[in-house]
Motif scaffolding. Structure first.
Motif, PDB file in Angstrom:
ATOM      1  N   ASN A  40      44.311  30.142  39.312  1.00  0.00           N
ATOM      2  CA  ASN A  40      45.128  31.070  38.874  1.00  0.00           C
ATOM      3  C   ASN A  40      46.326  31.265  39.486  1.00  0.00           C
ATOM      4  O   ASN A  40      46.984  32.110  39.219  1.00  0.00           O
ATOM      5  N   GLY A  41      46.881  30.445  40.190  1.00  0.00           N
ATOM      6  CA  GLY A  41      48.083  30.258  41.001  1.00  0.00           C
ATOM      7  C   GLY A  41      48.310  31.424  41.899  1.00  0.00           C
ATOM      8  O   GLY A  41      49.557  31.573  42.564  1.00  0.00           O
ATOM      9  N   VAL A  42      47.379  31.711  42.416  1.00  0.00           N
ATOM     10  CA  VAL A  42      47.381  32.728  43.586  1.00  0.00           C
ATOM     11  C   VAL A  42      47.126  32.300  44.984  1.00  0.00           C
ATOM     12  O   VAL A  42      45.920  32.090  45.006  1.00  0.00           O
ATOM     13  N   MET A  43      47.913  32.107  45.815  1.00  0.00           N
ATOM     14  CA  MET A  43      47.595  31.652  47.232  1.00  0.00           C
ATOM     15  C   MET A  43      47.199  33.088  48.124  1.00  0.00           C
ATOM     16  O   MET A  43      48.200  33.571  48.394  1.00  0.00           O
ATOM     17  N   ALA A  44      46.158  32.763  48.381  1.00  0.00           N
ATOM     18  CA  ALA A  44      45.875  34.212  48.983  1.00  0.00           C
ATOM     19  C   ALA A  44      44.617  33.683  50.226  1.00  0.00           C
ATOM     20  O   ALA A  44      43.837  32.936  49.838  1.00  0.00           O
ATOM     21  N   THR A  45      44.928  34.122  51.428  1.00  0.00           N
ATOM     22  CA  THR A  45      43.973  33.889  52.458  1.00  0.00           C
ATOM     23  C   THR A  45      42.858  35.124  52.626  1.00  0.00           C
ATOM     24  O   THR A  45      43.088  36.374  52.027  1.00  0.00           O
ATOM     25  N   ILE A  46      41.938  35.048  53.309  1.00  0.00           N
ATOM     26  CA  ILE A  46      40.763  35.949  53.273  1.00  0.00           C
ATOM     27  C   ILE A  46      41.120  37.340  53.810  1.00  0.00           C
ATOM     28  O   ILE A  46      40.746  38.350  53.443  1.00  0.00           O
ATOM     29  N   ASN A  47      42.345  37.313  54.689  1.00  0.00           N
ATOM     30  CA  ASN A  47      42.725  38.681  55.040  1.00  0.00           C
ATOM     31  C   ASN A  47      43.767  39.171  54.189  1.00  0.00           C
ATOM     32  O   ASN A  47      44.191  40.309  54.566  1.00  0.00           O
ATOM     33  N   GLU A  48      44.258  38.509  53.239  1.00  0.00           N
ATOM     34  CA  GLU A  48      45.401  39.203  52.149  1.00  0.00           C
ATOM     35  C   GLU A  48      44.701  40.113  51.234  1.00  0.00           C
ATOM     36  O   GLU A  48      43.558  39.879  50.950  1.00  0.00           O
ATOM     37  N   GLN A  49      45.453  40.897  50.616  1.00  0.00           N
ATOM     38  CA  GLN A  49      45.183  41.949  49.722  1.00  0.00           C
ATOM     39  C   GLN A  49      45.418  41.421  48.282  1.00  0.00           C
ATOM     40  O   GLN A  49      46.634  40.797  48.085  1.00  0.00           O
ATOM     41  N   ILE A  50      44.605  41.583  47.343  1.00  0.00           N
ATOM     42  CA  ILE A  50      45.010  41.540  45.858  1.00  0.00           C
ATOM     43  C   ILE A  50      44.947  42.761  45.093  1.00  0.00           C
ATOM     44  O   ILE A  50      44.192  43.701  45.542  1.00  0.00           O
ATOM     45  N   ASP A  51      45.691  42.731  43.869  1.00  0.00           N
ATOM     46  CA  ASP A  51      45.476  44.231  43.292  1.00  0.00           C
ATOM     47  C   ASP A  51      44.441  44.169  42.489  1.00  0.00           C
ATOM     48  O   ASP A  51      43.763  43.090  42.146  1.00  0.00           O
ATOM     49  N   PHE A  52      44.197  45.087  41.668  1.00  0.00           N
ATOM     50  CA  PHE A  52      42.865  45.404  40.745  1.00  0.00           C
ATOM     51  C   PHE A  52      43.068  44.257  39.709  1.00  0.00           C
ATOM     52  O   PHE A  52      42.037  43.884  39.359  1.00  0.00           O
ATOM     53  N   ASP A  53      44.341  44.199  38.987  1.00  0.00           N
ATOM     54  CA  ASP A  53      44.465  43.209  37.811  1.00  0.00           C
ATOM     55  C   ASP A  53      43.967  42.099  38.188  1.00  0.00           C
ATOM     56  O   ASP A  53      43.185  41.453  37.515  1.00  0.00           O
ATOM     57  N   THR A  54      44.217  41.369  39.374  1.00  0.00           N
ATOM     58  CA  THR A  54      43.942  40.035  39.788  1.00  0.00           C
ATOM     59  C   THR A  54      42.402  40.132  40.131  1.00  0.00           C
ATOM     60  O   THR A  54      41.724  39.171  39.493  1.00  0.00           O
ATOM     61  N   ALA A  55      42.153  41.141  40.839  1.00  0.00           N
ATOM     62  CA  ALA A  55      40.532  41.011  41.214  1.00  0.00           C
ATOM     63  C   ALA A  55      39.675  40.999  39.781  1.00  0.00           C
ATOM     64  O   ALA A  55      38.773  40.253  39.714  1.00  0.00           O
ATOM     65  N   ALA A  56      40.254  41.943  38.719  1.00  0.00           N
ATOM     66  CA  ALA A  56      39.575  41.957  37.633  1.00  0.00           C
ATOM     67  C   ALA A  56      39.492  40.646  36.762  1.00  0.00           C
ATOM     68  O   ALA A  56      38.380  39.997  36.579  1.00  0.00           O
ATOM     69  N   ILE A  57      40.567  39.736  36.832  1.00  0.00           N
ATOM     70  CA  ILE A  57      40.680  38.584  36.198  1.00  0.00           C
ATOM     71  C   ILE A  57      39.772  37.336  36.895  1.00  0.00           C
ATOM     72  O   ILE A  57      38.893  36.807  36.227  1.00  0.00           O
ATOM     73  N   ILE A  58      40.040  37.282  38.293  1.00  0.00           N
ATOM     74  CA  ILE A  58      39.099  36.541  39.165  1.00  0.00           C
ATOM     75  C   ILE A  58      37.553  36.845  38.926  1.00  0.00           C
ATOM     76  O   ILE A  58      36.849  35.804  38.682  1.00  0.00           O
ATOM     77  N   GLY A  59      37.404  37.920  39.042  1.00  0.00           N
ATOM     78  CA  GLY A  59      36.061  38.592  38.967  1.00  0.00           C
ATOM     79  C   GLY A  59      35.002  38.085  37.697  1.00  0.00           C
ATOM     80  O   GLY A  59      34.184  37.645  37.726  1.00  0.00           O
ATOM     81  N   SER A  60      36.070  38.491  36.331  1.00  0.00           N
ATOM     82  CA  SER A  60      35.553  38.054  35.227  1.00  0.00           C
ATOM     83  C   SER A  60      35.254  36.525  34.917  1.00  0.00           C
ATOM     84  O   SER A  60      34.303  36.028  34.371  1.00  0.00           O
ATOM     85  N   GLU A  61      36.217  35.621  35.636  1.00  0.00           N
ATOM     86  CA  GLU A  61      36.234  34.271  35.496  1.00  0.00           C
ATOM     87  C   GLU A  61      34.870  33.818  36.311  1.00  0.00           C
ATOM     88  O   GLU A  61      34.281  32.566  35.898  1.00  0.00           O
ATOM     89  N   LEU A  62      34.523  34.740  37.308  1.00  0.00           N
ATOM     90  CA  LEU A  62      33.333  34.449  38.051  1.00  0.00           C
ATOM     91  C   LEU A  62      32.134  34.880  37.515  1.00  0.00           C
ATOM     92  O   LEU A  62      30.911  34.736  38.123  1.00  0.00           O
ATOM     93  N   GLY A  63      32.299  35.448  36.277  1.00  0.00           N
ATOM     94  CA  GLY A  63      30.884  36.103  35.699  1.00  0.00           C
ATOM     95  C   GLY A  63      30.708  37.501  36.057  1.00  0.00           C
ATOM     96  O   GLY A  63      29.567  37.816  35.507  1.00  0.00           O
ATOM     97  N   PHE A  64      31.581  38.312  36.666  1.00  0.00           N
ATOM     98  CA  PHE A  64      31.322  39.566  36.976  1.00  0.00           C
ATOM     99  C   PHE A  64      32.103  40.451  36.114  1.00  0.00           C
ATOM    100  O   PHE A  64      33.133  40.250  35.577  1.00  0.00           O
ATOM    101  N   GLU A  65      31.530  41.727  35.819  1.00  0.00           N
ATOM    102  CA  GLU A  65      32.079  42.719  34.979  1.00  0.00           C
ATOM    103  C   GLU A  65      32.770  43.633  36.145  1.00  0.00           C
ATOM    104  O   GLU A  65      32.079  44.046  37.018  1.00  0.00           O
ATOM    105  N   ILE A  66      34.044  43.771  36.158  1.00  0.00           N
ATOM    106  CA  ILE A  66      34.641  44.515  37.204  1.00  0.00           C
ATOM    107  C   ILE A  66      35.189  45.885  36.439  1.00  0.00           C
ATOM    108  O   ILE A  66      35.761  45.770  35.306  1.00  0.00           O
ATOM    109  N   GLU A  67      35.110  46.980  37.100  1.00  0.00           N
ATOM    110  CA  GLU A  67      35.560  48.173  36.859  1.00  0.00           C
ATOM    111  C   GLU A  67      36.284  48.820  38.071  1.00  0.00           C
ATOM    112  O   GLU A  67      36.036  48.653  38.991  1.00  0.00           O
TER     113      GLU A  67
END
Ligand code: GDP
Length: 588
Positions: A40-67
């Motif tokens: 999705n064009g986000v370069m992040a390492t294990i220690n970096e932080q992502i915001d909720f919107d990004t987490a929601a997109i990635i999560g749903s693409e991995l088959g999870f429901e994010i809230e």
């Protein structure tokens, strides 16, 4: 294909989460999450932080429901409308808005000087962000920070802190972009509008033309059968100031402004600074309840035990009632302008509420990104004028027009904003595609961007920025354009030297000697080689000798040996002009 999990419970995610922790919550290897982020064009390492919107997109693409994780309520004053006869009548809170130079400051000054008794006016030594005047025995509170920034900041926090907006329009200039913006803000906030047609003393003043122009914005003057009160004034001559105040009071009467006088107090911060002696000092406006010394307050990420209260004249008071501005000391840190505050029952609840706000604020600022022109190479078309291509989407035709007008002013001989397409409506897939093709920055004003479109924009490397306030958009674009301006090069002559001998010349180096006729030299300085006032070329001083010893510097009158990196064959009698070069970022 996205993996489906058996877990049907939604996964709760805070506003910001570390990549490692996120993977753990999903029960997936972190490499899997990082891989999906990269897709999705986000370069992040294990220690970096992502915001909720990004987490929601990635999560749903991995088959999870994010809230979104449930967090404590933000400080929010009550918005309940009092029933008739309930509560107590409070003074109207008035903000003054309008185009630059139309006389907002002058009007605020004229009102203050004509209505605050002289001995009191003399006592106002400090601007505290608000003042009160009495007209016919009734108080009116003015927010004394003219401009839209103040108003928007108060509005953005969801509270309608102002009751009446006086929109100032200069009679000799008419409706301008910021006038339109002010009208739009006031309307959106549901604030009563009173128009002050100012500078009526001036030659060329045409109040009727202003009325006509305002009618086109659906502000029809009362005398023409509409519902917007308009008063011709002159802030300079002090004409009709009382009439304007009477109209404000009339509007307040119709609104029947009431406040709850008991129970916890709340309101907004309208000014704040750090005082060397008193610590954090804030001017707060009381919306409900009575604020007293000794009360505990929370505002944003800070809290206070109110040490002292002062009124707008700087007089000590023991309590502040609804509608009153009050200067508060006792905050642990300087609260932010525009933030809301409320009283708490004790130190612990105040401190806890502030701590939880701090976490939320930190989360929010991570998501706030400014335009970085260095990332926008595709959007910058070079020519004689470097243009920043922009695709505009706005909520209404009116905002689109104000935006166009404001963006047109963002230019100089070198850089400009170029709107390649503009339309009303939410951002759609086609806008992202168009922005990509046009190599443009996609700007949404008062419109949203769903998470799937956000992911699409990420994948397509289209930069999307969303705004709600015009000045924030124009500020951002002005910054971006400034970054595009070639930096200013400042050259300063440091010294001059006359060549008295040339000892060795190679392709890239000359060993020579001479006398400094002015200034001071040191190794690494750049220099120009001049022969009979003609510039032959440039070089750099690589090393310096005095009395055959390496030296760090040499001054006027001294003779020294030089090693110069240059391809020019320096000759006897040449002059070397040493100079320094500084580059300075320019602003639009
Ligand atoms: P602001 O940018 O809206 O706060 O505008 P200012 O209050 O700074 O006023 C801009 C300029 O207009 C100043 O030079 C004022 O002296 C002038 N001005 C303001 N009100 C009047 C007025 O009623 N009549 C005239 N002739 N000039 C005015």
């Amino acid at each position: 294909m996205a993996e489906k999990t058996l877990n049907t419970e939604p996964t709760q995610i805070p506003e910001v989460i570390g990549v490692g922790e996120f993977a753990q919550k999903l029960g997936l290897p972190v490499t899997k999450v990082i891989g999906e982020l990269m897709k999705n064009g986000v370069m992040a390492t294990i220690n970096e932080q992502i915001d909720f919107d990004t987490a929601a997109i990635i999560g749903s693409e991995l088959g999870f429901e994010i809230e979104a994780e449930v967090v404590e309520e933000e400080v929010r004053p009550e918005k309940v409308k009092m029933a008739e006869g309930e509560g107590e009548t409070r003074p109207p809170i008035v903000a003054v808005m309008g185009h630059v130079d139309h006389g907002k400051t002058s009007l605020l000054d004229a009102i203050r000087s004509s209505h605050v008794a002289d001995k009191e006016a003399g006592g106002i030594t400090q601007h505290i962000g608000a003042y009160q005047i009495k007209r016919n025995d009734r108080w009116i509170t003015f927010i004394d920070t003219p401009g839209h920034a103040a108003f928007s900041a108060l509005r953005q926090h969801g509270a309608r802190m102002t009751d009446v907006a006086i929109i100032v329009v200069a009679a000799d200039d008419g409706v301008k972009p910021q006038t339109k913006e002010a009208v739009r803000h006031a309307k959106e906030a549901g604030v009563q509008i009173v128009v002050a047609i100012n500078k009526t003393d001036k030659e060329g003043a045409d109040p009727n033309r202003v009325r006509q122009e305002l009618s086109e914005l659906e502000l029809v003057p009362e005398e023409w059968g509409g519902s917007t009160p308009m008063v011709d004034v002159s802030a300079r001559a002090g004409t009709n100031i009382d009439k304007l105040l009477d109209v404000v009071l009339l509007v307040a009467d119709i609104e029947d402004l009431r406040a709850r006088p008991d129970g916890p107090a709340d309101g907004a911060v309208i000014e704040s600074h750090l005082d060397a002696g008193k610590g954090p000092v804030a001017t707060v406006l009381v919306r409900n309840g009575v604020l007293k010394t000794g009360d505990y307050l929370v505002s944003g990420a800070t809290y206070a035990k109110v040490r002292s209260l002062g009124d707008f004249r700087g007089k000590r008071i023991s309590s502040a009632h609804p509608g009153m501005p009050a200067v508060v000391t006792g905050f642990k840190a300087v609260p932010s302008f525009g933030d809301l505050w409320r009283s708490e029952t004790g130190e612990k609840t105040a401190r806890d509420a502030a701590a939880s706000m701090l976490r939320r604020e930190q989360a929010k600022t991570l998501g706030v990104k400014k335009i970085d022109a260095s990332q926008l190479s595709a959007a910058i078309s070079a020519g004689n004028v470097k243009e920043l291509n922009v695709v505009l989407k706005a909520d209404t035709q009116g905002s689109l027009e104000s935006l166009q007008e404001s963006l047109d002013t963002l230019r100089n001989d070198e850089v400009a904003v170029k709107v390649v397409s503009s339309a009303v409506g939410d951002i759609a897939e086609s806008d992202i595609a168009f922005a990509k093709t046009a190599g443009a920055l996609l700007i949404g004003f008062g419109v949203g961007l769903g998470s799937s479109l956000k992911a699409l924009a990420n994948r397509e490397s289209v930069h999307v920025r969303l705004y709600k306030v015009i000045y924030e958009l124009t500020d951002d674009l002005r910054d971006a354009l400034s970054q595009m301006l070639a930096p200013e090069v400042i050259e300063t002559v440091a010294a001059e030297l006359e060549i008295k001998g040339v000892f060795k010349i190679t392709k890239a180096n000359v060993v020579c000697g001479g006398t400094i006729t002015s200034g001071r030299i040191e190794p690494k300085l750049r220099l120009r080689i001049k022969r009979k006032n003609e510039v032959m070329g440039e070089g750099t001083l690589t090393s310096l000798q005095k009395d055959k010893q390496a030296a760090k510097e040499a001054f006027e009158g001294e003779t020294c040996g030089l090693n110069v990196a240059t391809s020019i064959a320096i000759e006897l009698g040449d002059t070397l002009e040493f100079f320094t070069v500084e580059t300075k970022a320019r602003t639009l």
